[in-house]
Scaffold this motif. Structure first.
Motif, short mmCIF file in Angstrom:
data_model
loop_
_atom_site.label_atom_id
_atom_site.label_comp_id
_atom_site.label_asym_id
_atom_site.label_seq_id
_atom_site.Cartn_x
_atom_site.Cartn_y
_atom_site.Cartn_z
N ARG A 85 0.85 -1.19 0.00
CA ARG A 85 0.00 0.00 0.00
C ARG A 85 0.88 1.24 0.00
O ARG A 85 1.68 1.44 0.92
N LEU A 86 0.74 2.03 -1.04
CA LEU A 86 1.46 3.29 -1.13
C LEU A 86 0.62 4.40 -0.53
O LEU A 86 -0.61 4.39 -0.62
N SER A 87 1.31 5.36 0.07
CA SER A 87 0.63 6.53 0.63
C SER A 87 1.18 7.79 -0.02
O SER A 87 2.37 7.87 -0.34
N CYS A 88 0.33 8.75 -0.18
CA CYS A 88 0.71 10.07 -0.69
C CYS A 88 0.17 11.08 0.31
O CYS A 88 -1.04 11.35 0.34
N SER B 85 -14.95 9.80 -7.71
CA SER B 85 -14.64 9.16 -8.98
C SER B 85 -13.20 8.65 -8.98
O SER B 85 -12.30 9.30 -8.45
N THR B 86 -13.04 7.48 -9.58
CA THR B 86 -11.71 6.90 -9.74
C THR B 86 -11.59 6.35 -11.16
O THR B 86 -12.60 6.07 -11.83
N TYR B 87 -10.36 6.18 -11.58
CA TYR B 87 -10.10 5.62 -12.92
C TYR B 87 -8.74 4.97 -12.88
O TYR B 87 -7.82 5.43 -12.19
N VAL C 33 -3.46 -2.16 -14.57
CA VAL C 33 -3.64 -2.37 -13.13
C VAL C 33 -5.09 -2.55 -12.74
O VAL C 33 -5.40 -2.83 -11.57
N LYS C 34 -5.98 -2.41 -13.69
CA LYS C 34 -7.41 -2.49 -13.40
C LYS C 34 -7.74 -3.85 -12.78
O LYS C 34 -7.30 -4.89 -13.26
N GLY C 35 -8.49 -3.80 -11.69
CA GLY C 35 -8.88 -5.02 -10.99
C GLY C 35 -7.88 -5.48 -9.96
O GLY C 35 -8.17 -6.37 -9.15
N ARG C 36 -6.69 -4.89 -9.94
CA ARG C 36 -5.66 -5.27 -8.96
C ARG C 36 -5.31 -4.13 -8.00
O ARG C 36 -4.96 -4.38 -6.84
N PHE C 37 -5.39 -2.91 -8.49
CA PHE C 37 -5.04 -1.74 -7.68
C PHE C 37 -6.31 -0.97 -7.31
O PHE C 37 -7.27 -0.93 -8.08
N MET D 279 -2.14 -2.01 -3.75
CA MET D 279 -1.69 -2.80 -4.89
C MET D 279 -1.70 -4.27 -4.50
O MET D 279 -0.94 -4.67 -3.61
N ASN D 280 -2.54 -5.03 -5.14
CA ASN D 280 -2.65 -6.46 -4.89
C ASN D 280 -2.23 -7.25 -6.12
O ASN D 280 -2.16 -6.71 -7.23
N SER D 281 -1.97 -8.53 -5.92
CA SER D 281 -1.60 -9.42 -7.03
C SER D 281 -0.47 -8.80 -7.86
O SER D 281 -0.54 -8.77 -9.10
#
Length: 120
Positions: free
Chosen positions: A18-21, A56-58, A63-67, A82-84
């Motif tokens: 998991r990244l943080s900003c 909203s996210t995009y 990475v779709k479906g994993r992040f 971030m998974n898989s």
């Protein structure tokens, strides 16, 4: 707005990070936030974005479906779960604040980047 990206590291394929900003500045909520990455020898790539209030996210196709990107407005922080993870996710990851766009040119503020390395 100043951004500080963190949470990168070394992980095996299939693992998670998991990244943080974290942002400073009271106007952070006025900006959309995007994550981008750059792998060695490759162009900068759009990863994910979240709108100003997080409604909203995009995601980029790779990475779709994993992040998952999310926003904790009270903490002035945006996360990238971030998974898989795959070896091809290895890159320096940057967060940026600006307009809600996949084009990095629409972002005004950038963090320093955090390295993600996925071993096979």
């Amino acid at each position: 707005v100043q951004l500080q990206a963190s949470g990168g590291g070394l992980v095996q394929a299939g693992g998670s990070l998991r990244l943080s900003c974290a942002a400073s500045g009271r106007t952070f909520s006025n900006y959309a936030v995007g994550w981008f990455r750059r792998a060695p020898g490759k162009e900068r790539e759009f990863v994910a974005r979240v709108s100003q209030i997080g409604a909203s996210t995009y995601y980029g196709d790779s990475v779709k479906g994993r992040f998952t990107i999310s926003r904790a407005s009270a903490q002035n922080t945006v996360y990238l779960q971030m998974n898989s993870l795959k070896p091809e996710d290895t890159a320096v990851y940057y967060c940026a604040a600006g307009d809600y766009s996949s084009d990095p040119r629409y972002y005004d503020y950038w963090g320093q980047g955090t390295q993600v390395t996925v071993s096979s």
